[in-house]
Write a protein that holds these residues in place. Structure first.
Motif, PDB file in Angstrom:
ATOM      1  N   GLN A  34     -46.965  46.360 106.327  1.00 52.80           N
ATOM      2  CA  GLN A  34     -47.349  44.850 106.177  1.00 52.80           C
ATOM      3  C   GLN A  34     -46.449  44.025 106.561  1.00 52.80           C
ATOM      4  O   GLN A  34     -45.222  44.198 106.038  1.00 52.80           O
ATOM      5  CB  GLN A  34     -48.143  44.570 104.912  1.00 52.80           C
ATOM      6  CG  GLN A  34     -49.200  45.460 104.414  1.00 52.80           C
ATOM      7  CD  GLN A  34     -50.041  44.998 103.187  1.00 52.80           C
ATOM      8  OE1 GLN A  34     -50.345  43.943 102.921  1.00 52.80           O
ATOM      9  NE2 GLN A  34     -50.041  45.985 102.089  1.00 52.80           N
ATOM     10  N   PHE A  36     -45.101  39.963 105.692  1.00 48.85           N
ATOM     11  CA  PHE A  36     -45.496  38.929 104.595  1.00 48.85           C
ATOM     12  C   PHE A  36     -44.700  37.651 105.075  1.00 48.85           C
ATOM     13  O   PHE A  36     -43.497  37.894 105.480  1.00 48.85           O
ATOM     14  CB  PHE A  36     -45.099  39.318 103.081  1.00 48.85           C
ATOM     15  CG  PHE A  36     -46.112  40.227 102.474  1.00 48.85           C
ATOM     16  CD1 PHE A  36     -45.788  41.623 102.606  1.00 48.85           C
ATOM     17  CD2 PHE A  36     -47.339  39.772 101.815  1.00 48.85           C
ATOM     18  CE1 PHE A  36     -46.679  42.755 102.180  1.00 48.85           C
ATOM     19  CE2 PHE A  36     -48.224  40.777 101.406  1.00 48.85           C
ATOM     20  CZ  PHE A  36     -47.887  42.217 101.392  1.00 48.85           C
ATOM     21  N   LEU A  44     -45.840  35.650  97.865  1.00 42.02           N
ATOM     22  CA  LEU A  44     -45.811  36.104  99.231  1.00 42.02           C
ATOM     23  C   LEU A  44     -47.211  35.998  99.673  1.00 42.02           C
ATOM     24  O   LEU A  44     -48.177  36.003  99.186  1.00 42.02           O
ATOM     25  CB  LEU A  44     -45.513  37.430  99.206  1.00 42.02           C
ATOM     26  CG  LEU A  44     -44.194  37.786  99.355  1.00 42.02           C
ATOM     27  CD1 LEU A  44     -43.291  37.513  98.109  1.00 42.02           C
ATOM     28  CD2 LEU A  44     -43.919  39.505  99.715  1.00 42.02           C
ATOM     29  N   LEU A  89     -41.137  39.133 105.236  1.00 47.42           N
ATOM     30  CA  LEU A  89     -40.622  40.299 104.945  1.00 47.42           C
ATOM     31  C   LEU A  89     -41.665  41.442 105.422  1.00 47.42           C
ATOM     32  O   LEU A  89     -42.864  41.175 105.371  1.00 47.42           O
ATOM     33  CB  LEU A  89     -40.773  40.298 103.210  1.00 47.42           C
ATOM     34  CG  LEU A  89     -39.750  39.552 102.466  1.00 47.42           C
ATOM     35  CD1 LEU A  89     -40.310  38.131 102.137  1.00 47.42           C
ATOM     36  CD2 LEU A  89     -39.161  40.210 101.201  1.00 47.42           C
ATOM     37  N   LEU A  93     -45.912  51.085 102.908  1.00 45.77           N
ATOM     38  CA  LEU A  93     -46.348  52.193 101.958  1.00 45.77           C
ATOM     39  C   LEU A  93     -46.371  53.375 102.484  1.00 45.77           C
ATOM     40  O   LEU A  93     -47.056  53.934 103.467  1.00 45.77           O
ATOM     41  CB  LEU A  93     -48.050  51.692 101.694  1.00 45.77           C
ATOM     42  CG  LEU A  93     -48.728  52.616 100.910  1.00 45.77           C
ATOM     43  CD1 LEU A  93     -48.164  52.765  99.598  1.00 45.77           C
ATOM     44  CD2 LEU A  93     -50.382  52.247 100.796  1.00 45.77           C
ATOM     45  N   GLN A  98     -45.708  55.082  97.602  1.00 45.13           N
ATOM     46  CA  GLN A  98     -44.623  54.332  97.110  1.00 45.13           C
ATOM     47  C   GLN A  98     -44.456  53.130  98.113  1.00 45.13           C
ATOM     48  O   GLN A  98     -44.472  53.222  99.293  1.00 45.13           O
ATOM     49  CB  GLN A  98     -43.331  54.961  97.295  1.00 45.13           C
ATOM     50  CG  GLN A  98     -42.916  56.119  96.091  1.00 45.13           C
ATOM     51  CD  GLN A  98     -42.623  55.501  94.825  1.00 45.13           C
ATOM     52  OE1 GLN A  98     -41.745  54.426  94.864  1.00 45.13           O
ATOM     53  NE2 GLN A  98     -43.401  55.789  93.730  1.00 45.13           N
ATOM     54  N   PHE A  99     -44.416  52.001  97.627  1.00 44.02           N
ATOM     55  CA  PHE A  99     -44.080  50.688  98.319  1.00 44.02           C
ATOM     56  C   PHE A  99     -42.623  50.370  98.339  1.00 44.02           C
ATOM     57  O   PHE A  99     -41.761  50.179  97.364  1.00 44.02           O
ATOM     58  CB  PHE A  99     -44.866  49.704  97.589  1.00 44.02           C
ATOM     59  CG  PHE A  99     -46.166  49.518  97.851  1.00 44.02           C
ATOM     60  CD1 PHE A  99     -47.106  49.928  96.861  1.00 44.02           C
ATOM     61  CD2 PHE A  99     -46.721  48.806  99.020  1.00 44.02           C
ATOM     62  CE1 PHE A  99     -48.550  49.746  97.114  1.00 44.02           C
ATOM     63  CE2 PHE A  99     -48.121  48.700  99.109  1.00 44.02           C
ATOM     64  CZ  PHE A  99     -48.933  49.277  98.255  1.00 44.02           C
ATOM     65  N   PHE A 101     -40.089  47.313  99.929  1.00 48.80           N
ATOM     66  CA  PHE A 101     -40.105  46.116 100.836  1.00 48.80           C
ATOM     67  C   PHE A 101     -38.346  45.870 101.503  1.00 48.80           C
ATOM     68  O   PHE A 101     -37.569  46.407 101.053  1.00 48.80           O
ATOM     69  CB  PHE A 101     -40.358  44.721  99.949  1.00 48.80           C
ATOM     70  CG  PHE A 101     -41.596  44.437  99.741  1.00 48.80           C
ATOM     71  CD1 PHE A 101     -42.232  45.181  98.637  1.00 48.80           C
ATOM     72  CD2 PHE A 101     -42.291  43.444 100.230  1.00 48.80           C
ATOM     73  CE1 PHE A 101     -43.620  44.589  98.438  1.00 48.80           C
ATOM     74  CE2 PHE A 101     -43.447  42.919 100.030  1.00 48.80           C
ATOM     75  CZ  PHE A 101     -44.198  43.753  99.345  1.00 48.80           C
TER      76      PHE A 101
ATOM     77  N   LEU B  45     -41.055  47.042  93.479  1.00 47.20           N
ATOM     78  CA  LEU B  45     -42.120  47.246  92.801  1.00 47.20           C
ATOM     79  C   LEU B  45     -41.933  48.056  91.477  1.00 47.20           C
ATOM     80  O   LEU B  45     -41.139  48.907  91.273  1.00 47.20           O
ATOM     81  CB  LEU B  45     -42.970  48.210  93.560  1.00 47.20           C
ATOM     82  CG  LEU B  45     -44.428  48.754  93.056  1.00 47.20           C
ATOM     83  CD1 LEU B  45     -45.170  47.546  92.882  1.00 47.20           C
ATOM     84  CD2 LEU B  45     -44.833  49.786  93.836  1.00 47.20           C
ATOM     85  N   PHE B 105     -50.647  37.918  96.468  1.00 50.47           N
ATOM     86  CA  PHE B 105     -49.447  37.525  95.384  1.00 50.47           C
ATOM     87  C   PHE B 105     -49.945  36.414  94.690  1.00 50.47           C
ATOM     88  O   PHE B 105     -50.536  35.164  95.174  1.00 50.47           O
ATOM     89  CB  PHE B 105     -48.252  37.426  96.068  1.00 50.47           C
ATOM     90  CG  PHE B 105     -47.360  38.633  96.241  1.00 50.47           C
ATOM     91  CD1 PHE B 105     -48.016  39.480  97.273  1.00 50.47           C
ATOM     92  CD2 PHE B 105     -46.538  39.039  95.696  1.00 50.47           C
ATOM     93  CE1 PHE B 105     -47.380  40.660  97.872  1.00 50.47           C
ATOM     94  CE2 PHE B 105     -45.885  40.366  95.931  1.00 50.47           C
ATOM     95  CZ  PHE B 105     -46.222  41.098  96.832  1.00 50.47           C
TER      96      PHE B 105
END
Lengths: 111, 114
Positions: A34, A36, A44, A89, A93, A98-99, A101, B45, B105
């Motif tokens: 993704q 953002f 975000l 940003l 995934l 697990q994400f 950034f 996260l 968000f």
């Protein structure tokens, strides 16, 4: 370690220019990526989501591409405007759910 | 819908105090995420829930941090006791699904621990 890297950390361009932001990831086993946008002091906002099976997504002046084999994604912004100034940003995934950034690219579009 | 709602927007507390951050996700979203953002470490996260059940809390820094989701419309992130290094912006996000849906968000809670 699964990492997400964004280069450059900062970018300044004159209004009207086309530009490309880069995102690199270390493992091709991903579900999605993704892009953002974050404005100062704000949360975000999602711009584009590319699923693992897709090569690109487009929304207005934005186009995001995904190359899993090379671990790279680009966000192309056409005809940049001062209102595009923000931090961009990317987030990955991974298939382990697990994400991660990236640290972002701060974009300034000069009128 | 009003979007993801977080409260308080700003919190200043002293070291050792308990801090509770609150989040209301978008109605109908099955996933809720808690993130922390600092200059040094970027966006991390901490934990996420699916249908009110914690799925992955591997990002929670230590036992001082705990998160709950007692129902589909409310979640809390608690820090007890708080430390100066916990100062950060804490974001809550929600999404319909995990793989094919974008995350929305909230505006974040800016926490300062003195």
């Amino acid at each position: 370690k699964q990492e997400v890297t964004q280069i450059p950390a900062a970018l300044s361009v004159p209004e009207g220019e086309n530009l490309v932001l880069n995102c690199s990831f270390t493992d091709s086993a991903i579900y999605n990526l993704q892009w953002f946008r974050q404005d100062p002091g704000k949360g975000l906002t999602s711009l584009l989501l590319i699923q693992s099976s897709q090569r690109e997504q487009t929304s207005g002046r934005l186009n995001a591409s995904l190359d899993k084999s090379s671990g790279r994604s680009t966000l192309y912004i056409a005809a940049s405007q001062p209102g595009d100034s923000a931090t961009y940003l990317c987030a990955v995934l991974y298939t382990g759910n697990q994400f991660y950034f990236g640290t972002g690219t701060s974009l300034t579009v000069i009128p | 819908d009003a979007g993801v709602i977080q409260s308080p927007r700003h919190e200043v507390t002293e070291m050792g105090q308990e801090v509770t951050l609150r989040c209301k996700p978008i109605s109908g979203h099955d996933y809720l995420f808690w993130y922390r953002q600092t200059m040094m470490r970027g966006l991390e996260l901490l934990i996420y829930f699916n249908n009110n059940v914690p799925i992955d809390d591997s990002g929670m820094p230590e036992d001082r941090f705990s998160a709950k989701m007692p129902n589909a419309s409310f979640s809390t992130l608690k820090i007890q006791p708080s430390e100066p290094r916990d100062s950060a912006v804490y974001f809550c996000a929600s999404s319909l699904g995990l793989v094919t849906d974008t995350q929305y968000f909230g505006p974040g809670t800016r926490l300062t621990v003195l």
